[in-house]
Design a protein around this motif. Structure first.
Motif, PDB file in Angstrom:
ATOM      1  N   MET A   1      43.267  34.472  73.004  1.00  0.00           N
ATOM      2  CA  MET A   1      42.293  35.568  72.913  1.00  0.00           C
ATOM      3  C   MET A   1      42.767  36.595  71.894  1.00  0.00           C
ATOM      4  O   MET A   1      42.018  37.054  71.052  1.00  0.00           O
ATOM      5  N   LYS A   2      44.044  36.949  72.013  1.00  0.00           N
ATOM      6  CA  LYS A   2      44.627  37.917  71.065  1.00  0.00           C
ATOM      7  C   LYS A   2      44.665  37.332  69.657  1.00  0.00           C
ATOM      8  O   LYS A   2      44.455  38.036  68.667  1.00  0.00           O
ATOM      9  N   LEU A   3      44.930  35.978  69.542  1.00  0.00           N
ATOM     10  CA  LEU A   3      44.995  35.324  68.232  1.00  0.00           C
ATOM     11  C   LEU A   3      43.646  35.357  67.548  1.00  0.00           C
ATOM     12  O   LEU A   3      43.532  35.604  66.360  1.00  0.00           O
ATOM     13  N   GLY A   4      42.563  35.189  68.290  1.00  0.00           N
ATOM     14  CA  GLY A   4      41.226  35.207  67.711  1.00  0.00           C
ATOM     15  C   GLY A   4      40.890  36.592  67.188  1.00  0.00           C
ATOM     16  O   GLY A   4      40.270  36.751  66.115  1.00  0.00           O
ATOM     17  N   LYS A   5      41.299  37.604  67.933  1.00  0.00           N
ATOM     18  CA  LYS A   5      41.011  38.962  67.471  1.00  0.00           C
ATOM     19  C   LYS A   5      41.770  39.262  66.167  1.00  0.00           C
ATOM     20  O   LYS A   5      41.253  39.927  65.260  1.00  0.00           O
ATOM     21  N   CYS A   6      43.017  38.742  66.067  1.00  0.00           N
ATOM     22  CA  CYS A   6      43.800  38.981  64.832  1.00  0.00           C
ATOM     23  C   CYS A   6      43.135  38.348  63.629  1.00  0.00           C
ATOM     24  O   CYS A   6      43.064  38.936  62.546  1.00  0.00           O
ATOM     25  N   TRP A   7      42.628  37.091  63.809  1.00  0.00           N
ATOM     26  CA  TRP A   7      41.954  36.407  62.691  1.00  0.00           C
ATOM     27  C   TRP A   7      40.698  37.154  62.309  1.00  0.00           C
ATOM     28  O   TRP A   7      40.374  37.283  61.115  1.00  0.00           O
ATOM     29  N   THR A   8      40.011  37.695  63.294  1.00  0.00           N
ATOM     30  CA  THR A   8      38.779  38.427  62.998  1.00  0.00           C
ATOM     31  C   THR A   8      39.080  39.687  62.227  1.00  0.00           C
ATOM     32  O   THR A   8      38.421  40.031  61.238  1.00  0.00           O
ATOM     33  N   LEU A   9      40.128  40.400  62.633  1.00  0.00           N
ATOM     34  CA  LEU A   9      40.494  41.628  61.922  1.00  0.00           C
ATOM     35  C   LEU A   9      40.950  41.332  60.496  1.00  0.00           C
ATOM     36  O   LEU A   9      40.613  42.048  59.538  1.00  0.00           O
ATOM     37  N   SER A  10      41.746  40.235  60.382  1.00  0.00           N
ATOM     38  CA  SER A  10      42.213  39.859  59.034  1.00  0.00           C
ATOM     39  C   SER A  10      41.044  39.498  58.124  1.00  0.00           C
ATOM     40  O   SER A  10      40.996  39.858  56.945  1.00  0.00           O
ATOM     41  N   LEU A  11      40.066  38.773  58.689  1.00  0.00           N
ATOM     42  CA  LEU A  11      38.904  38.377  57.888  1.00  0.00           C
ATOM     43  C   LEU A  11      38.104  39.588  57.464  1.00  0.00           C
ATOM     44  O   LEU A  11      37.650  39.685  56.311  1.00  0.00           O
ATOM     45  N   ILE A  12      37.980  40.537  58.375  1.00  0.00           N
ATOM     46  CA  ILE A  12      37.215  41.745  58.039  1.00  0.00           C
ATOM     47  C   ILE A  12      37.924  42.527  56.928  1.00  0.00           C
ATOM     48  O   ILE A  12      37.304  43.011  55.972  1.00  0.00           O
ATOM     49  N   CYS A  13      39.267  42.604  57.038  1.00  0.00           N
ATOM     50  CA  CYS A  13      40.042  43.310  55.984  1.00  0.00           C
ATOM     51  C   CYS A  13      39.918  42.613  54.629  1.00  0.00           C
ATOM     52  O   CYS A  13      39.770  43.241  53.585  1.00  0.00           O
ATOM     53  N   PHE A  14      39.983  41.253  54.677  1.00  0.00           N
ATOM     54  CA  PHE A  14      39.894  40.483  53.437  1.00  0.00           C
ATOM     55  C   PHE A  14      38.534  40.656  52.785  1.00  0.00           C
ATOM     56  O   PHE A  14      38.418  40.800  51.561  1.00  0.00           O
ATOM     57  N   GLN A  15      37.475  40.633  53.625  1.00  0.00           N
ATOM     58  CA  GLN A  15      36.128  40.842  53.099  1.00  0.00           C
ATOM     59  C   GLN A  15      35.988  42.236  52.490  1.00  0.00           C
ATOM     60  O   GLN A  15      35.347  42.415  51.442  1.00  0.00           O
ATOM     61  N   GLY A  16      36.642  43.215  53.111  1.00  0.00           N
ATOM     62  CA  GLY A  16      36.581  44.567  52.560  1.00  0.00           C
ATOM     63  C   GLY A  16      37.263  44.655  51.195  1.00  0.00           C
ATOM     64  O   GLY A  16      36.772  45.309  50.272  1.00  0.00           O
ATOM     65  N   GLU A  17      38.433  43.958  51.108  1.00  0.00           N
ATOM     66  CA  GLU A  17      39.132  43.963  49.822  1.00  0.00           C
ATOM     67  C   GLU A  17      38.318  43.273  48.728  1.00  0.00           C
ATOM     68  O   GLU A  17      38.260  43.735  47.567  1.00  0.00           O
ATOM     69  N   ILE A  18      37.660  42.137  49.145  1.00  0.00           N
ATOM     70  CA  ILE A  18      36.828  41.422  48.163  1.00  0.00           C
ATOM     71  C   ILE A  18      35.682  42.299  47.718  1.00  0.00           C
ATOM     72  O   ILE A  18      35.337  42.371  46.523  1.00  0.00           O
ATOM     73  N   THR A  19      35.061  42.972  48.659  1.00  0.00           N
ATOM     74  CA  THR A  19      33.932  43.836  48.313  1.00  0.00           C
ATOM     75  C   THR A  19      34.387  44.960  47.382  1.00  0.00           C
ATOM     76  O   THR A  19      33.721  45.287  46.382  1.00  0.00           O
ATOM     77  N   SER A  20      35.590  45.518  47.676  1.00  0.00           N
ATOM     78  CA  SER A  20      36.106  46.600  46.839  1.00  0.00           C
ATOM     79  C   SER A  20      36.400  46.104  45.435  1.00  0.00           C
ATOM     80  O   SER A  20      36.072  46.762  44.434  1.00  0.00           O
ATOM     81  N   THR A  21      37.025  44.877  45.382  1.00  0.00           N
ATOM     82  CA  THR A  21      37.341  44.306  44.048  1.00  0.00           C
ATOM     83  C   THR A  21      36.078  43.994  43.276  1.00  0.00           C
ATOM     84  O   THR A  21      35.982  44.229  42.071  1.00  0.00           O
ATOM     85  N   ARG A  22      35.054  43.466  43.958  1.00  0.00           N
ATOM     86  CA  ARG A  22      33.792  43.151  43.282  1.00  0.00           C
ATOM     87  C   ARG A  22      33.156  44.406  42.742  1.00  0.00           C
ATOM     88  O   ARG A  22      32.631  44.427  41.620  1.00  0.00           O
ATOM     89  N   ASN A  23      33.199  45.453  43.539  1.00  0.00           N
ATOM     90  CA  ASN A  23      32.599  46.705  43.062  1.00  0.00           C
ATOM     91  C   ASN A  23      33.332  47.251  41.833  1.00  0.00           C
ATOM     92  O   ASN A  23      32.719  47.773  40.901  1.00  0.00           O
ATOM     93  N   GLN A  24      34.687  47.076  41.881  1.00  0.00           N
ATOM     94  CA  GLN A  24      35.456  47.530  40.715  1.00  0.00           C
ATOM     95  C   GLN A  24      35.093  46.718  39.458  1.00  0.00           C
ATOM     96  O   GLN A  24      34.949  47.259  38.359  1.00  0.00           O
ATOM     97  N   LEU A  25      34.975  45.377  39.678  1.00  0.00           N
ATOM     98  CA  LEU A  25      34.622  44.521  38.545  1.00  0.00           C
ATOM     99  C   LEU A  25      33.246  44.861  37.988  1.00  0.00           C
ATOM    100  O   LEU A  25      33.019  44.889  36.781  1.00  0.00           O
ATOM    101  N   GLN A  26      32.310  45.100  38.908  1.00  0.00           N
ATOM    102  CA  GLN A  26      30.963  45.474  38.466  1.00  0.00           C
ATOM    103  C   GLN A  26      30.998  46.779  37.677  1.00  0.00           C
ATOM    104  O   GLN A  26      30.297  46.943  36.672  1.00  0.00           O
TER     105      GLN A  26
END
Length: 520
Positions: A1-26
């Motif tokens: 249960m705790k492992l699933g929450k960690c993967w979810t948080l990591s995915l959310i952080c990664f998506q945020g970084e991608i979105t930030s990088t995309r915005n910078q590139l744009q």
């Protein structure tokens, strides 16, 4: 249960970084697009400014050109009007001068009549009036001279000497032409000239003429001359023209008759230039067949017709023209004709005045008294003949007495001078040896001879050379008897050769037609 929450948080952080990088590139892409647009605007602005500047420069160039053209036209118009006015004034002055002269003439005639009437007071009165009128005429003439000087504003421009034309000279003269590239008035020209010498500069001479051409005389033949010209009018002397080089015609060549040879198909003519400076070419003239032109050297091989006689002369040619003809020589194509080459003769040999008989004297010369050269025979008392370098058939005869030991035949030009004729591979000869009991004959090549016996001593020997068949034949010319034939393919041209092995004489007969039996 705790492992699933960690993967979810990591995915959310990664998506945020991608979105930030995309915005910078744009944002970077937008900045690059803005920069590119700015560059495009700058380029368009530069191109527009360049076009306007080009139009401005072109307009300025046209304006300057038009201004210069207008100033030139105005200046030309002003000069023409000034010239016209001065010419009109000159005309009026001339008319007034003519009228004053007429009045003076009338007054002088009146004074003569009064003088005859013995009325002194009336004579003095009329004479004073005549003197006053003459003063006015002199003043008018002075005014005319001044106007003439004003019409001619400057000294002439420099003339231009034309390049020398072909056939524009003789041995002692040059015809020189020049021109002016203006409407200058010229009273006379002065042409200066001097020979071009290698060691020291020569003194210059000059001639004064009114035309734009002149013939300069008393020059050296085949000499190079440097010429320049000036023009002169009442205002002054023009600058000197550029110097030009002209050549006088060469002296006639001198044909070296002792070095000429012939055969039924051709003749080899040699001559001396007779000129210090080199000539461009030579022209050989024949009495029947015409001329051979543009011969570059002092010899010429001419194709002729058999059985004829030709008068042959030579001219030397340079830019000035052809020289006079040389003294002509007569060439016969009846048979092969040649002279003996004196420079190859052994020192013990002497020659007759006509050059066709050789002698071997009884007195032996010491070795120290003999002058040997590279071309002379040193061991064999021999001499070569100057046979024409033409392949085909050649025939000549040799006359000897029965007491003379001899060798006759042919040899290459480079045959060994310190060997006997027939003793090497570069000579072929017939040899006569006088023994106490008989006449012995050998036909030698490379030191070997076939064993032949000749019963009748040949006083006159015929030699027949056939290049095409590769044969050299010997005949008893008096009996029309064949003696021997060498068979050899001659790679180079050969020379007739003659040798005396004991004191005696030998005479060459050539220029005769080959008998029918010699080339069967």
């Amino acid at each position: 249960m705790k492992l699933g929450k960690c993967w979810t948080l990591s995915l959310i952080c990664f998506q945020g970084e991608i979105t930030s990088t995309r915005n910078q590139l744009q944002g970077k892409v937008a900045e690059m697009e803005n920069f590119a647009g700015h560059l495009e605007e700058i380029f368009l602005t530069v191109e527009e400014n360049f076009g306007r500047q080009e139009q401005h420069l072109e307009q300025h160039y046209n304006d300057v050109l038009q201004t210069l053209s207008q100033r030139y036209d105005d200046r030309e118009t002003g000069l023409q009007e000034e010239k016209k006015g001065k010419l009109e004034s000159l005309y009026n002055q001339l008319v007034a001068c003519g009228q004053a002269l007429d009045t003076s003439k009338e007054l002088i005639e009146t004074a003569q009549e009064v003088y005859r009437c013995q009325d002194k007071r009336l004579f003095l009165k009329v004479t004073q009036l005549a003197i006053l009128t003459c003063s006015l005429v002199v003043a008018s003439i002075t005014r005319v001279d001044w106007l003439c000087i004003c019409v001619i504003q400057t000294a002439p421009s420099a003339p231009v000497i034309n390049p020398q034309l072909p056939n524009s000279a003789t041995q002692t003269s040059l015809h020189v032409c020049w021109s002016l590239f203006s409407d200058d008035t010229v009273e006379y020209y002065e042409l200066y000239y001097r020979p071009v010498l290698e060691d020291t500069p020569a003194d210059e001479s000059k001639v004064k003429v009114k035309e734009t051409h002149c013939t300069v005389t008393e020059l050296l033949p085949n000499a190079q001359y440097e010429l320049w010209v000036t023009a002169t009018n009442t205002t002054g002397i023009s600058p000197a023209s550029e110097k030009a080089l002209y050549m006088t015609v060469p002296s006639p060549p001198v044909i070296k008759q002792r070095e000429c040879s012939s055969c039924p198909e051709a003749a080899l003519i040699r001559w001396e230039s007779g000129n210090t400076n080199p000539v461009d070419s030579y022209t050989v003239e024949l009495s029947e067949t015409g001329t051979v032109v543009a011969v570059p050297t002092c010899q010429c091989l001419i194709q002729l017709q058999a059985g004829r006689q030709y008068l042959i002369s030579v001219r030397a040619v340079n830019i000035g023209g052809p020289s006079d003809r040389s003294d002509a020589i007569t060439i016969s194509t009846t048979g092969t004709f040649f002279y003996l080459l004196e420079n190859t003769a052994h020192p013990c040999l002497s020659m007759s005045e006509d050059g066709f008989t050789i002698f071997y004297g009884d007195e032996e010369l010491p070795i120290t008294a003999m002058a040997f050269e590279d071309s002379t025979f040193t061991r064999c008392v021999a001499i070569l003949g100057d046979l024409i370098p033409v392949r085909g058939r050649h025939y000549w005869e040799v006359e000897v007495d029965d007491e003379t030991e001899f060798r006759v035949g042919v040899a290459y030009e480079d045959t060994e001078r310190d060997a006997y004729l027939g003793a090497n591979g570069s000579s072929w000869c017939m040899r006569h040896i006088r023994t106490p009991s008989r006449h012995k004959y050998e036909f030698l090549h490379n030191g070997w001879s076939p064993d032949l016996r000749i019963t009748v001593h040949p006083v006159r020997i015929g030699v027949a050379l056939d290049y095409d068949r590769g044969t050299l034949s010997f005949f008893n010319a008096n009996l029309e008897q064949h003696l021997h034939t060498f068979h050899c393919h001659f790679h180079n041209y050969v020379h007739p050769c003659f040798s005396l092995d004991n004191p005696g004489a030998l005479t060459v007969h050539n220029g005769i037609q080959a008998p029918d039996y010699t080339f069967i």
